[in-house]
Scaffold this active site. Structure first.
Site, short mmCIF file in Angstrom:
data_model
loop_
_atom_site.label_atom_id
_atom_site.label_comp_id
_atom_site.label_asym_id
_atom_site.label_seq_id
_atom_site.Cartn_x
_atom_site.Cartn_y
_atom_site.Cartn_z
N THR A 186 0.86 -1.18 0.00
CA THR A 186 0.00 0.00 0.00
C THR A 186 0.89 1.23 0.00
OG1 THR A 186 0.00 0.09 2.39
CG2 THR A 186 -1.78 -1.11 1.37
N GLU A 331 -5.92 -3.66 0.55
CA GLU A 331 -6.14 -4.67 1.60
C GLU A 331 -7.39 -5.52 1.36
OE1 GLU A 331 -5.18 -1.58 2.07
OE2 GLU A 331 -3.96 -1.33 3.87
N LYS A 439 -12.51 18.66 11.89
CA LYS A 439 -13.27 18.69 13.14
C LYS A 439 -13.50 20.13 13.55
CE LYS A 439 -12.08 14.07 14.30
NZ LYS A 439 -11.02 13.17 14.63
N TRP A 444 -18.14 17.07 12.54
CA TRP A 444 -17.25 16.70 11.45
C TRP A 444 -17.72 17.30 10.13
CZ3 TRP A 444 -15.88 10.75 12.03
CH2 TRP A 444 -15.22 10.56 13.26
#
Ligand code: AMP
Length: 543
Positions: A186, A331, A439, A444
């Site tokens: 990755t 993944e 934030k 959020w």
């Protein structure tokens, strides 16, 4: 337990190419070669040559489990290496050549690749790296004798010469289906890359899933242009799924500009293609400039980063192509969700359908998903609550290569690092990477939603939103935009444009016009770098 009495034939990658040879032997694999010309071969011939290559690997003493690296574009030779290496029990390690050279060095050494196959375009790069690549015993340049370069790589072999001398008889071993088959690192934005080690079983199960109608929906009537690189999460499984379906494969080499891609779409009557938004942006620019159309293309899958709404609309409305959003991760082999519609959506207006298509999609059978809050408690599937997205399933990573701790929690859930909503119909919508979410005053703000809205403005080519420190709100959004060619968008007009697209408190506190934005090797915005660059930025609202 009363044990079932069915055969326990292992799920093996070699069976995919054996099947394609037996049932679709004359189906074509077309490549725009690195050398230049278009090359045509078939599944039967690719199978024959991968057996020759498997014999060469055996002669080199490549043993089961050994890693064999590739630094290569999407070509028929790379496809043959996939099958020769995994089929014979070794591990096909596809290295992303777009990484920074020190990362390539780290990855090849960490994987301990014994042989490295490389395209002509990477000879110079590998010459520089070679002294540090301690495990590599042999370099094979993926070309024929006529194009073999003079190289400082010690004992470099020519691919065509290598296989020419080998017999084409090779019995693929009957491996345990959990045998490692391929390896992909990755491209983390921080820290060292991590290796995801796929197995034969996970790969074959993923290939079945990929072919399902509501996933990639491949069939023996498709012509499949694989834009996503073979070094990026196994090209989303297409080199395995296409032979399973008997679909024609079209491989673009390294030319991914709009004109080159359009040439292949037209000449090879491509019905299905898959790639990241950047490539589709270049294609759309080319189409707009030349007036060319997409008469054969039926479905276009876009993933890796969020597909902006404007892109879905243009493909759907102007070119009559189904623009299908996909989400996944290295993944996850990588497919997780696909944005195909349900029967109940058929009667909706196009715009309402596109509201659904811009979500990342519905979970594929085989991938369990849930979202959790800070307290790890599961959140409702109401399309509103957003939290950390966890996944579980037979083609999802359990642990990284050479790391002894698991990558999953005690119940087997893998944290994706994405923040998302799930709705009652099973559609998942990414609102952010967990580290990119802004934030603001305890709430959020989704940087991705803001970016998607901003790129809808015609004067904007690319947009990026990051959180910048704010004395009152903790963090507030800063919008960075790259202007479309020749355009000069202003802060006032951008904020005006965004006003009816996001809630008021999400509106960026400032807008900066930049020449370009930094990207990772897989084309994602490098937000960590931008956050560093703008960490002392003083917002006009900060006073
Ligand atoms: P990679 O392993 O390089 O394929 O990166 C996986 C990550 O890319 C995911 O965890 C997401 O953050 C992002 N990603 C992949 N597909 C999408 C998508 N359709 N929309 C938004 N982000 C995506």
């Amino acid at each position: 337990m009363l044990r079932g009495l069915m055969q326990e034939r292992p799920l093996l990658i070699s069976s995919l190419i054996e099947y394609a040879d037996a049932y679709h032997g004359d189906t074509e694999i077309v490549t725009r070669t690195v050398e230049g010309p278009i090359h045509r071969t078939t599944y039967r011939e690719a199978h024959r040559r991968s057996r020759q290559l498997a014999n060469a690997l055996a002669r080199f003493g490549v043993k089961p489990g050994d890693r064999v690296g590739t630094l290569a574009w999407n070509t028929y030779r790379h496809f043959e290496i996939y099958y020769a290496v995994s089929g014979s029990g070794a591990v096909c390690h596809t290295v992303n050549p777009r990484l920074f050279p020190p990362q390539i060095e780290y990855i090849v050494n960490h994987a301990a690749d014994r042989i490295l196959f490389l395209d002509l375009t990477f000879v110079e790069l590998v010459e520089k790296l070679a002294p540090a690549l301690t495990s590599v015993e042999r370099y094979v340049i993926m070309t024929d004798r006529a194009h073999m370069p003079k190289t400082a790589l010690k004992g470099a072999l020519c691919y065509e010469d290598l296989i020419a001398g080998e017999a084409d008889v090779f019995a693929w071993p009957l491996l345990d289906e959990m045998t490692a088959s391929s390896l992909c690192y990755t491209s983390g934005t921080t820290g060292n890359p991590k290796g995801v080690l796929y197995a034969h079983r996970s790969t074959v199960l993923h290939s079945y899933a990929a072919c399902m109608t509501d996933v990639l929906g491949l069939s023996a009537r498709d012509s499949v242009l694989v834009i996503v690189p073979l070094f990026h999460a196994n090209a989303w499984g297409l080199p395995y799924a296409a032979p399973l379906a008997g679909a024609k494969l079209v491989l673009p080499g390294y030319k991914l500009d709009g004109q080159s891609v359009h040439e292949l779409l037209a000449a090879e009557r491509v019905t299905f293609t898959a790639g990241v938004p950047t490539v589709w942006l270049m294609l759309l620019e080319h189409l707009a400039k030349t007036g060319a159309t997409l008469p054969h293309l039926e479905r276009l899958v876009c993933g890796g980063s969020a597909m902006p709404r404007a892109m879905v609309e243009t493909f759907e409305k102007t070119y009559d192509v189904r623009a299908i959003h996909a989400w996944g991760m290295t993944e996850m082999s990588p497919l997780g969700t696909l944005g195909t519609l349900k029967a109940k959506h058929a009667e909706l207006s196009k715009d309402r359908q596109i509201d659904i298509q811009v979500k990342q999609g519905r979970g594929v059978f085989g991938v369990e998903m849930k979202i959790v809050g800070d307290d790890k408690k599961e959140l409702p599937r109401d399309g509103k609550a957003f939290g950390d997205l966890l996944v579980r399933g037979p083609w999802i990573c359990n642990a990284y290569f050479k790391e002894d701790k698991p990558a999953v929690d005690a119940d087997g859930w893998f944290p994706t690092g994405d923040v998302a909503t799930l709705d009652a119909d099973g559609y998942m919508h990414i609102t952010d990477r967990s580290k990119d979410v802004i934030k603001s005053g305890g709430e959020w703000i989704s940087s991705i939603d803001l970016e998607n809205a901003a790129v809808g403005y015609p004067k904007v080519k690319e947009a990026c939103v990051i959180g910048v420190r704010h004395p009152k709100w903790d963090e507030r959004p800063l919008l960075l935009v790259v202007p479309a060619d020749g355009a000069a968008p202003t802060k006032a007009e951008l904020l005006d444009y965004l006003r009816d697209k996001v809630v008021k408190w999400w509106l960026p506190d400032d807008v900066v016009v930049v020449k370009e934005l930094p990207h990772t090797a897989t084309g994602k915005l490098l937000k960590a770098k931008l956050r560093e660059e703008y960490k002392d930025y003083v917002l006009p609202t900060a006073g």
